[in-house]
Scaffold this active site. Sequence first.
Site, PDB file in Angstrom:
ATOM      1  N   CYS A 180       0.948  -1.129   0.052  1.00 15.79           N
ATOM      2  CA  CYS A 180      -0.200  -0.129  -0.028  1.00 15.79           C
ATOM      3  C   CYS A 180       0.895   1.234  -0.109  1.00 15.79           C
ATOM      4  O   CYS A 180       1.950   0.898   0.525  1.00 15.79           O
ATOM      5  CB  CYS A 180      -1.007   0.094   1.344  1.00 15.79           C
ATOM      6  SG  CYS A 180      -2.021   1.384   1.205  1.00 15.79           S
TER       7      CYS A 180
ATOM      8  N   HIS B  22      -2.653  -3.985   4.855  1.00  9.13           N
ATOM      9  CA  HIS B  22      -1.950  -3.557   6.328  1.00  9.13           C
ATOM     10  C   HIS B  22      -3.094  -3.452   7.422  1.00  9.13           C
ATOM     11  O   HIS B  22      -4.432  -3.076   6.188  1.00  9.13           O
ATOM     12  CB  HIS B  22      -1.008  -2.556   5.962  1.00  9.13           C
ATOM     13  CG  HIS B  22      -2.097  -1.048   6.036  1.00  9.13           C
ATOM     14  ND1 HIS B  22      -2.148   0.091   6.835  1.00  9.13           N
ATOM     15  CD2 HIS B  22      -2.080  -0.484   4.291  1.00  9.13           C
ATOM     16  CE1 HIS B  22      -3.013   1.044   5.798  1.00  9.13           C
ATOM     17  NE2 HIS B  22      -2.885   0.397   4.829  1.00  9.13           N
TER      18      HIS B  22
ATOM     19  N   ASP C  56       0.482   4.063   1.916  1.00  8.84           N
ATOM     20  CA  ASP C  56       0.342   4.204   3.177  1.00  8.84           C
ATOM     21  C   ASP C  56       2.110   4.719   3.353  1.00  8.84           C
ATOM     22  O   ASP C  56       2.714   3.158   3.631  1.00  8.84           O
ATOM     23  CB  ASP C  56      -0.171   3.113   3.954  1.00  8.84           C
ATOM     24  CG  ASP C  56      -0.370   4.108   5.265  1.00  8.84           C
ATOM     25  OD1 ASP C  56       0.394   4.562   5.965  1.00  8.84           O
ATOM     26  OD2 ASP C  56      -2.140   3.784   5.963  1.00  8.84           O
TER      27      ASP C  56
ATOM     28  N   CYS D 271      -5.924   0.665   6.520  1.00 10.04           N
ATOM     29  CA  CYS D 271      -6.088   0.662   5.643  1.00 10.04           C
ATOM     30  C   CYS D 271      -7.008   2.403   4.839  1.00 10.04           C
ATOM     31  O   CYS D 271      -8.749   1.592   4.927  1.00 10.04           O
ATOM     32  CB  CYS D 271      -5.761   0.423   3.983  1.00 10.04           C
ATOM     33  SG  CYS D 271      -5.393   0.157   2.553  1.00 10.04           S
TER      34      CYS D 271
END
EC number: 4.2.1.1
Length: 514
Positions: free
Chosen positions: A175, A243, A177, A254
Site C-alpha cells: 500500500c 495492512h 501508506d 487502510c
Amino acid sequence: MAYRNRNLASQTQRPLAPTAPRRRPVVTPQISDRSRLRGFANVGSGPCHPLTDRAANQHLQTYEANVKGSFELIVPFLKRISALQHDQDFVSKCQSLARSELGFDLPSHLLEQAWVRALDMRALFAWCVFQSHQHVSDHFFQEDPLQGGEGSIQAKHFQSFLVDCGFHLLDVSPCADGRLAHTIAYALRIPFSSVRRRSHAGALFDVEKTVNRWIKTEHRRYREGVPNSADSPTRYLKVVTYHFSSLDPSHQGCAAHGSDDALAASAGQQRLLDFRESVENSFCCGASVDLLLIGLDTDTDAIRVHVPAADGSIVLDEWLSAEDLYHETLSLTSDEAMQHIAERVEAIAPKKPDEGMVAFIVKLIANNFSQIDYVKQSHAGPYPDAGHAERFIGVGIGFKEVHLRNLTYFAHLDTVEVGAPDLDVGVKIFKGLNVSRDLPIPVVVRFDYSGQVPGARDRAVTDCYRVNQAIAERYSELFDQGLLHTFLTIRDRDKKDTSEVVGSSLEPVHQEAH
C-alpha cells in the site's frame, strides 16, 4: 508572493535550473546522539528470538535514527531563526546556522525579504524538507547504507535463494501508506535491489502495467538470459502487501478500504487473480505467474501470510501469523524454529503447497522475527506513532531510496488525472499532519528515466513539469496559499547516481520589464 511559481509547466524548453541554492553541501549537519536516537531504545540489548539478527537490527536502527533525526531538526531550527530575523546581520547568521545545523543553505531570496516582511516560514519549512530528502537520496545512492544495492553480497545471495525457490523475479506492491514504505528492507529484510516495488493506495496495483512489466521480464530472459534463461523452470512471483492495525483496527487500518481488514485482503487477492488471468488469457503455452498475499500489522510490523496451495488457491480468512510463530518458537534453537515454521506453513495451506513457495515463506517469516524484535526493543512495544507521520509526499515514478516507515506517502503515477485517487489520499493525510498546524504539504515529484534511450531525460523533465502544473491546478487553493510546495527531480535508473533537481515551486518569480 514573490517566490510562487505556478506556471513551471510552461517552461519546459529552458534548462529548468532553479535559482535557489542547489549545490551539494560540504558541511555535514551536526546531529547529536541524543537527537539522532530520540524515541529509540538500543536494539542491541535485551532478549531476542534465536533467529533475530542483532547486528542487522543495530545497523538498521542507526540508519533510521540518523535519517529521521535530520528531519526532526527542521522545526526547532526554524523557530530559532524566526527570533533572529530583525538582527542586522540576519542573512549571514542564518546561513551559517543552516550550514552547521542542517548541512545546506537556505534560499537567499527568502531571507533577504526579512527586513520588509515577515519570514515566509512555510516556504522555508518546505525547502528544509526538500533538502533533507536530497541528503538522504545522495547518501543512499553514493554509500548504499542499507547494503542491499545491485551487486551487493546480500543481493547476490537473495537472488540465488529466489531462483532455488523456483522464482526468477519478485514483484511486490505494498500500500502507498507511509507506514509500509519500509516493507522490503525492514519488515521482510529483503535486499531492495532484488525486488521490483510499486506502491499504490490500497495495494491496488495497475494490472495492465504489471502485465507489461511481466512481458519485459520474460522478453529479457529470452533475449539476454537475465535474470535467467527463458527455458529455466522458474516463475514470476507477484506479491501484494495490505495492512491492518492490531491495536485500533477500526481507525488505523487502510484508508483506501475504510480500515476494513477483510476488504483490504479480498481486494488485494482479486487484483492478484486479475493479473494472473490477464497473463493466461493473453499468452499461450502455459504462461502463468505465482501469487502471494501478505498482511502487515502497522503497530508491530508482524506479518501474516495467506499460504497458497500449489495451484495458487488461498483461503482469505486463514493465515499464518508471524507474531504467533514468534512466541511458539521463542524457546527453541534456530534450527528447531525453522523446522517448526516450515511445518506450520505446510499445514495451513488449503491443499499441498509448492515446495519452493514454502521455502520462500519460511524465510520471510524468519526474517520478520528480526523486525518484531526491532520494534519491541526500539520502542518498548508497538510503534508510538500508530497513525500517519510522513514527512513528504512522493509523486511520480521512482523513489528507490525511500525505505523507512512513515517517511513518505507514495503516489506512483504517470498523470495526475489517472493517479488522482492515490494523490488525493495523500493530500488528505497531510492536511491533518501539516496544514492543520499551518505548515505546507511538501511534494517531491520524481521521474526516473533510462539514459540509454535517446531523449528520455528531456521527456522525464517534461513529465515533471506537466505533473507539477496538474498538481497546482488540482490543489489550487492550497498552492496559492503557500500550503503546498513542489520539488521536481529526475534520475537515470541505469546509473547509481543520485537524483537531479530540475525545478521547484520555491524559485523566485522574476518580474518582466515594461
